[in-house]
Design a protein around this motif. Structure first.
Motif, short mmCIF file in Angstrom:
data_model
loop_
_atom_site.label_atom_id
_atom_site.label_comp_id
_atom_site.label_asym_id
_atom_site.label_seq_id
_atom_site.Cartn_x
_atom_site.Cartn_y
_atom_site.Cartn_z
N ALA A 183 42.02 38.19 39.23
CA ALA A 183 40.58 38.43 39.24
C ALA A 183 39.89 37.43 40.16
CB ALA A 183 40.04 38.31 37.82
N ALA A 184 38.69 37.79 40.59
CA ALA A 184 37.89 36.85 41.37
C ALA A 184 37.50 35.67 40.49
CB ALA A 184 36.65 37.55 41.92
N ALA A 185 37.07 34.59 41.10
CA ALA A 185 36.65 33.42 40.34
C ALA A 185 35.50 33.80 39.41
CB ALA A 185 36.22 32.31 41.30
N MET A 186 35.40 33.08 38.30
CA MET A 186 34.43 33.45 37.27
C MET A 186 32.99 33.39 37.76
SD MET A 186 34.56 30.15 34.72
CE MET A 186 36.33 29.93 34.79
N LEU A 231 39.25 36.61 28.93
CA LEU A 231 38.10 37.47 29.20
C LEU A 231 38.46 38.57 30.19
CD1 LEU A 231 34.97 37.85 28.81
CD2 LEU A 231 34.71 36.49 30.88
N VAL A 232 39.22 38.20 31.21
CA VAL A 232 39.64 39.18 32.22
C VAL A 232 40.49 40.27 31.60
CG1 VAL A 232 41.13 39.47 34.23
CG2 VAL A 232 39.45 37.63 34.19
N ARG A 233 41.47 39.87 30.79
CA ARG A 233 42.35 40.87 30.17
C ARG A 233 41.58 41.79 29.23
NH1 ARG A 233 45.87 42.27 26.15
NH2 ARG A 233 47.85 43.12 26.88
N LEU A 234 40.60 41.24 28.52
CA LEU A 234 39.80 42.07 27.61
C LEU A 234 39.01 43.15 28.35
CD1 LEU A 234 38.39 39.38 25.14
CD2 LEU A 234 40.07 41.16 24.63
N SER A 235 38.85 42.97 29.66
CA SER A 235 38.06 43.94 30.44
C SER A 235 38.93 44.92 31.22
CB SER A 235 37.16 43.19 31.42
OG SER A 235 37.94 42.62 32.46
N GLN A 236 40.25 44.70 31.28
CA GLN A 236 41.12 45.53 32.14
C GLN A 236 41.51 46.82 31.44
OE1 GLN A 236 44.24 42.67 32.88
NE2 GLN A 236 43.33 41.98 34.80
N ASP A 237 41.16 47.94 32.03
CA ASP A 237 41.48 49.22 31.40
C ASP A 237 42.95 49.58 31.53
OD1 ASP A 237 41.61 49.78 34.09
OD2 ASP A 237 40.06 51.32 34.09
N PHE A 238 43.73 48.81 32.31
CA PHE A 238 45.17 49.05 32.38
C PHE A 238 45.93 48.09 31.46
CE2 PHE A 238 43.79 46.37 35.90
CZ PHE A 238 44.58 45.24 35.75
N SER A 239 45.21 47.15 30.82
CA SER A 239 45.82 46.24 29.85
C SER A 239 45.40 46.58 28.43
CB SER A 239 45.44 44.79 30.16
OG SER A 239 45.96 44.38 31.41
N MET A 240 44.16 47.01 28.25
CA MET A 240 43.62 47.32 26.93
C MET A 240 43.41 48.83 26.81
SD MET A 240 43.15 44.27 25.58
CE MET A 240 41.91 44.40 24.29
N ASP A 275 33.01 44.69 29.04
CA ASP A 275 32.61 45.51 30.18
C ASP A 275 32.41 44.59 31.37
OD1 ASP A 275 31.56 47.30 31.95
OD2 ASP A 275 29.60 47.45 30.95
N GLY A 276 33.39 44.60 32.28
CA GLY A 276 33.35 43.70 33.43
C GLY A 276 32.71 44.33 34.64
N GLN A 277 32.14 43.51 35.47
CA GLN A 277 31.53 43.96 36.72
C GLN A 277 31.99 43.03 37.83
OE1 GLN A 277 27.41 45.79 36.89
NE2 GLN A 277 26.97 43.80 37.79
N GLY A 278 32.71 43.59 38.80
CA GLY A 278 33.29 42.77 39.85
C GLY A 278 34.80 42.95 39.87
N ASN A 279 35.48 42.05 40.55
CA ASN A 279 36.94 42.13 40.69
C ASN A 279 37.62 41.47 39.49
OD1 ASN A 279 39.62 42.09 41.44
ND2 ASN A 279 39.35 40.51 43.02
N PHE A 280 38.17 42.31 38.61
CA PHE A 280 38.87 41.79 37.44
C PHE A 280 40.38 42.05 37.53
CE2 PHE A 280 34.67 41.45 35.74
CZ PHE A 280 34.75 40.45 34.78
N GLY A 281 40.94 42.04 38.76
CA GLY A 281 42.38 42.19 38.93
C GLY A 281 42.79 43.64 39.04
N SER A 282 44.10 43.84 39.24
CA SER A 282 44.62 45.20 39.42
C SER A 282 46.03 45.32 38.87
CB SER A 282 44.63 45.56 40.92
OG SER A 282 45.66 44.83 41.58
N MET A 283 46.53 46.57 38.86
CA MET A 283 47.89 46.83 38.39
C MET A 283 48.94 46.27 39.34
SD MET A 283 47.33 50.79 37.22
CE MET A 283 48.97 51.00 36.60
N ASP A 284 48.52 45.87 40.52
CA ASP A 284 49.45 45.28 41.49
C ASP A 284 49.66 43.80 41.26
OD1 ASP A 284 49.86 47.68 42.83
OD2 ASP A 284 48.07 47.39 44.06
N GLY A 285 49.07 43.26 40.21
CA GLY A 285 49.21 41.84 39.93
C GLY A 285 48.20 40.98 40.66
N ASP A 286 47.22 41.62 41.32
CA ASP A 286 46.18 40.84 42.00
C ASP A 286 45.34 40.10 40.96
OD1 ASP A 286 46.92 41.90 44.51
OD2 ASP A 286 45.81 43.73 44.04
#
Length: 819
Positions: free
Chosen positions: A125-128, A97-106, A112-123
């Motif tokens: 995502a926040a807990a579900m 689900l997280v990857r489906l929302s990342q604009d740097f992966s897809m 359409d995610g709202q909240g912390n869904f990770g970053s290009m730095d490898g951070d």
């Protein structure tokens, strides 16, 4: 044991099969592998989704969490998906689900995610429980018409519900968003593409089924990564599209900026797909600290929500192109290995670009056909009802009277079927009609609707009967999606100007190379040494230990090939840039780390050359006065362990080397101040194993100090320098040509003041000289500062050598380098 309990050993097995364990293992492993391949790791060519992606989107659709609804907690989506369709653990579902929302992966995120869904730095995502999600608008196009029997459904894992085997997929999602996964014995790695380009290529395939890869590439220029960057070269793209496999080089986008202080900076604004930005910056910093990347004063990551911005500040005067090449070698260019592997009819297949689009078009034909059949049945049912209503309106009084005279609703329906020939559905509908629908206006609306439904039926029948009409519907819907969702290409395709080699990372400059008797070696930029006046002491050029002495100094270009000749008659080859660059006060690096020297073997002569001419020879002189000439072509392929250059007698050493052609004369100079000049043709060409022939008859105790190659029209002077720092220039024309192996002429008076001759060189008025003492003092002086006098003279002070020190070596910095 109680007699009431049966003995399990007395129970007969219902069926016993005898199988070989290896056969059972093989079949079980194949079953497992196919389960992973089809049920977990590989996407379906039709919708581009793996089961977990498909189930997440379908679960969100069933929950009503669409792009038009409010966001829902990710844990809710994960829970519904796991409970109803995908019982494989919440972590796998949430990661998807997280990857489906990342604009740097897809390329086009489906969630359409709202909240912390990770970053290009490898951070991560926040807990579900902290994030929220809903379907993206484009994801709804994958599910469009799924309720119209467009795809087959299958039972879910516990047979409570059904789930789609594949989504209708109104656009070629496999190419648009790509896919990656590792199955058993195989893997897939499909790059993302530009939605508009993929749709244009699909339309082209529909219009021209015979189109080739070239025709499709007129529309699809290449992969279009969500992180942008640059694809280097088109050949790899063509290979990937035509075979299903390829290796595409992806290079970061770098811009040059100038700071307020006039320094240059390199700014990385786009990075290769799937690159961890923080790790990339960390690796660059490590190489800067270790000296592998030179010329950088600062490195910082200024990236924010607006995009990537990694700043590499260059030192003042640094070679910016060199820094860029160093970054390209290890940090900002990656290879994307394309493996276009997908499931076709449940079987894994490597597909070309055309085959991928063909399978998608076949899928859409099936979807549109089934949707049209569903819509046609719905339209025919509606037309049937409308026909009943119109028939009722034509006999409205009789119909109303018949209904009024009936005892109940069922009797009314029966009478309508018998008296007016209504069908069951029509009779049921007429009985439930309201009186308000009997007005003339309502009657007109029913007639208009009936005409519209009839037109729809005709259109749907045309679509089902004529494949060209069906294909036109597919094209029309694809182009509508393109108009609504497509955006500009992000990844640029640049020409391939060749792979960055190690040599590209080395600045091309003139350097001074210093070698000691203990074979320590280093290089220093020649520009580090300013010219001084004749008679100076120079500056520290090498910090030699007490037992060691400088034996050789010479000029070279960092990109030159060096042939290093040793006193034992061996020759080795290396590039100048392979010699470590060090400061003036550094001792150097042991040459044994660069070339394989034997005990007691030291470098006595170096020839810097990129390429020999076919008519050139390598002419060598030994301490005992021998000269030999060998074709230069025999030195073109020098082994890493060295090859024989000359076969020396016991006690003899190779002292100097020059590259000559047939027009040259050879001038040999001895430590005792004698010189002889003779035609190089007097020395026949011989193989590398030969000893050579006599070049000069030496007096007792005398030895050859050096050699110069000249010709009849040479206007240069012969520079002679002695160990005690004295020297002179004499026109080469004053040295008449003699027969080989004579005693020669007096060149310079040696004696106690001058000491023995160290070296001889051919110099012009505009040349500079680099002199180095045995203790590591170095000085650079213009050749013109040394007096030009005749033969048989004492010379003047060239370098002020301290007591116990001596001039070790002299080399010429040509006039062209001193402008």
């Amino acid at each position: 044991m109680s007699s009431d309990v049966p003995d399990p050993t007395d129970v007969d097995a219902a069926r016993v099969e005898h199988v070989r364990v290896e056969d059972e293992m093989e079949q079980s492993y194949i079953d497992y592998a196919m389960s992973v391949i089809a049920g977990r790791a590989l996407p379906d060519v039709r919708d581009g989704l793996k089961p977990v992606h498909r189930r997440i989107l379908y679960a969100m659709n069933e929950m009503g969490v669409t792009s038009r609804s409010s966001h829902r907690k990710s844990s809710s989506v994960v829970g519904e998906t796991m409970g109803d369709y995908h019982p494989h653990g919440d972590k796998a579902i949430y990661d998807t689900l997280v990857r489906l929302s990342q604009d740097f992966s897809m390329r086009h995120p489906l969630v359409d995610g709202q909240g912390n869904f990770g970053s290009m730095d490898g951070d991560p995502a926040a807990a579900m429980r902290y994030t929220e999600a809903r379907m993206g608008a484009l994801a709804e196009e994958l599910l469009a018409d799924i309720d119209k029997d467009t795809v087959d459904f299958q039972s879910n894992y516990d047979d409570r519900l059904t789930e789609p085997e594949v989504l209708p997929s109104a656009f070629p999602n496999l190419l648009v968003n790509g896919s990656s996964g590792i199955a058993v014995g195989m893997s897939t790695n499909i790059p993302p593409h530009n939605l508009g380009e993929v749709i244009d290529a699909t339309v082209e395939l529909i219009d021209n089924p015979d189109v080739g890869i070239d025709g499709l590439m007129d529309h699809i220029k290449g992969p279009d990564f969500p992180t942008g960057a640059n694809i280097v070269g088109r050949d790899a793209i063509y290979s990937a599209y035509s075979t299903g496999r390829g290796r595409i080089r992806v290079r970061a986008e770098m811009e040059l900026e100038e700071t307020e202080t006039g320094r240059d900076r390199i700014v990385v604004t786009e990075i290769p797909f799937q690159e961890n930005k923080a790790r990339m910056v960390e690796r660059i910093a490590e190489d800067i600290n270790e000296g592998k990347i030179e010329g950088v004063s600062d490195l910082r990551d200024e990236s924010d929500r607006n995009g990537v911005r990694v700043v590499i500040e260059c030192k003042r005067g640094a070679n910016v192109e060199l820094v860029k090449n160093q970054l390209l070698e290890s940090h900002v260019e990656r290879t994307f290995g394309v493996i276009n592997l997908a499931l076709v009819d449940g079987q894994p297949r490597v597909l070309t670009l055309k085959e991928t689009l063909e399978h998608y078009v076949e899928h859409r034909k099936e979807v549109v056909r089934r949707r049209s059949e569903y819509d046609l049945a719905e339209a025919e049912d509606r037309a049937h009802i409308l026909e009943g209503r119109l028939h009722a309106l034509e006999h409205v009084d009789d119909v109303v009277e018949a209904i009024q005279d009936s005892e109940d609703r069922d009797a009314a329906k029966t009478r309508l079927r018998e008296d007016f020939e209504f069908s069951e559905e029509q009779a049921d509908h007429v009985v439930r009609m309201q009186l308000g629908s009997l007005t003339s206006l309502e009657s007109e609306e029913i007639e208009q609707e009936y005409e519209s439904v009839q037109a729809t039926i005709e259109r749907l029948e045309t679509i089902l009967d004529d494949e060209s009409e069906l294909l036109s519907v597919i094209k029309e819907e694809l182009l509508e999606i393109k108009d609504e969702y497509a955006n500009d290409r992000r990844t640029k395709i640049i020409e391939d100007v060749g792979t960055v080699t190690h040599e590209d990372l080395i600045a091309e400059e003139e350097v001074v190379v210093v070698i000691t008797e203990d074979d320590y070696v280093k290089r220093m930029p020649a520009a580090n040494f300013d010219p001084q006046g004749r008679g100076g002491k120079g500056i520290i050029g090498a910090d030699v230990k007490a037992e060691d002495r400088v034996s050789k100094v010479f000029r070279a270009n960092t990109h030159d090939y060096l042939l290093c000749f040793t006193n034992h008659g061996q020759v080795y080859q290396l590039k100048t840039y392979e010699i470590p660059e060090m400061g003036r006060t550094a001792r150097g690096k042991s040459a044994i780390n660069l070339i394989d020297l034997d005990d007691g073997e030291e470098i006595t002569a170096v020839v810097a050359t990129d390429e020999f001419e076919s008519d050139e020879c390598v002419t060598m002189a030994t301490r005992d006065g021998y000269v030999k000439r060998t074709a230069a072509t025999e030195f073109e392929n020098v082994l890493s362990t060295g090859i024989i250059a000359a076969n020396l007698e016991d006690g003899d050493e190779l002292v100097d080397v020059a590259v000559t052609d047939d027009s040259k004369d050879i001038v040999l100079a001895t430590e005792g101040g004698m010189t002889i000049r003779f035609d190089v043709g007097d020395v026949r060409q011989m193989g590398r194993n030969a000893r050579g022939v006599g070049g000069i008859k030496l007096q007792d105790g005398d030895r050859v100090a050096g050699m110069v190659a000249t010709d009849e029209d040479d206007e240069n002077s012969l520079l002679t320098v002695t160990q005690n720092g004295y020297g002179k220039r004499t026109p080469l024309s004053e040295y008449r040509c003699q027969s080989r192996y004579g005693k020669g002429l007096i060149d310079i008076k040696t004696g106690e003041r001058n000491g023995p001759v160290t070296t001889v060189k051919s110099v012009s008025e505009d040349d500079h000289l680099a002199l180095m003492s045995e203790r590591g003092q170095i000085m650079r002086i213009p050749a013109a500062d040394i007096s030009q006098v005749g033969r048989n003279t004492m010379g003047v002070t060239v370098m002020d050598v301290e007591e116990g020190d001596a001039v070790a070596s002299v080399d010429v910095l040509p006039a062209a380098d001193n402008q």
